[in-house]
Design a protein around this motif. Structure first.
Motif, PDB file in Angstrom:
ATOM      1  N   LEU A 159       0.822  -1.207   0.000  1.00 48.18           N
ATOM      2  CA  LEU A 159       0.000   0.000   0.000  1.00 48.18           C
ATOM      3  C   LEU A 159       0.864   1.269   0.000  1.00 48.18           C
ATOM      4  N   ASN A 160       1.957   1.242   0.717  1.00 49.48           N
ATOM      5  CA  ASN A 160       2.874   2.400   0.696  1.00 49.48           C
ATOM      6  C   ASN A 160       3.433   2.619  -0.698  1.00 49.48           C
ATOM      7  N   LEU A 203       0.752   6.643  -6.778  1.00 47.11           N
ATOM      8  CA  LEU A 203      -0.349   7.577  -7.000  1.00 47.11           C
ATOM      9  C   LEU A 203       0.129   9.017  -6.879  1.00 47.11           C
ATOM     10  N   GLN A 204       1.010   9.275  -5.930  1.00 44.20           N
ATOM     11  CA  GLN A 204       1.557  10.634  -5.803  1.00 44.20           C
ATOM     12  C   GLN A 204       2.323  11.008  -7.056  1.00 44.20           C
ATOM     13  N   GLU A 216       1.981   1.735  -3.483  1.00 50.48           N
ATOM     14  CA  GLU A 216       0.868   2.212  -4.307  1.00 50.48           C
ATOM     15  C   GLU A 216       0.622   3.706  -4.064  1.00 50.48           C
ATOM     16  N   ILE A 217       0.717   4.126  -2.817  1.00 49.91           N
ATOM     17  CA  ILE A 217       0.541   5.548  -2.497  1.00 49.91           C
ATOM     18  C   ILE A 217       1.611   6.382  -3.172  1.00 49.91           C
ATOM     19  N   SER A 218       2.849   5.918  -3.112  1.00 53.65           N
ATOM     20  CA  SER A 218       3.913   6.685  -3.770  1.00 53.65           C
ATOM     21  C   SER A 218       3.711   6.721  -5.276  1.00 53.65           C
TER      22      SER A 218
END
Length: 161
Positions: free
Chosen positions: A126-127, A133-134, A129-131
């Motif tokens: 998830l981390n 998305l950013q 994926e967040i990076s």
């Protein structure tokens, strides 16, 4: 344990106190000023002798199983004693029941460890994926800014003509 049953300090201070006590009457006539020193030193050395003796007795009492019981006696005591374990409600538990419970808890602990490993890998995914998305948001922001710049540049070209 050593010589004198660990009472070496007691013996040394006791002998010193006895010597001072024996010498005291001889030095009263020889040097009267020494009487004051003997009055102070003799009771102090006897007090130190008593303090050493009491502290060693206390130490011997606190560690009597280590001092007074031989190794073979300890082995026979350990072999003859049976361990009785009780639950909180007063029921007696056998060693086999303890082993079974221990095995069950070990299996449960291993399952929890696996669950934690899975959760950690999920958090890591998830981390990431967040990076990602950013990064995508930044790319879209740059595309929007580039489009705005193109529009401004195109607008300036049409005004110049």
């Amino acid at each position: 344990m050593g010589y004198l049953g660990n009472h070496l300090a007691t013996m040394v201070t006791g002998v010193f106190a006895a010597i001072l006590t024996v010498l005291w009457p001889f030095f009263i006539d020889f040097a009267p000023n020494l009487n004051f020193i003997f009055v102070i030193c003799v009771p102090i050395t006897w007090f130190l002798t008593f303090a050493c003796w009491i502290s060693q007795k206390s130490t011997d009492y606190m560690h009597k199983s280590k001092t007074y019981v031989s190794h073979s006696e300890k082995k026979s005591l350990n072999n003859s004693q049976t361990t009785q374990i009780y639950t909180s409600d007063g029921k007696q538990i056998s060693p086999t029941q303890i082993k079974v419970a221990q095995n069950e808890l070990s299996v449960e602990l291993n399952k929890l460890k696996e669950t934690v490993k899975l959760k950690e890998s999920e958090i890591e995914r998830l981390n990431q994926e967040i990076s990602n998305l950013q990064t995508l948001v930044q790319i879209e922001s740059l595309k929007t800014e580039l489009a705005n710049l193109k529009m401004l540049a195109f607008g300036n070209k049409t005004k110049n003509k």
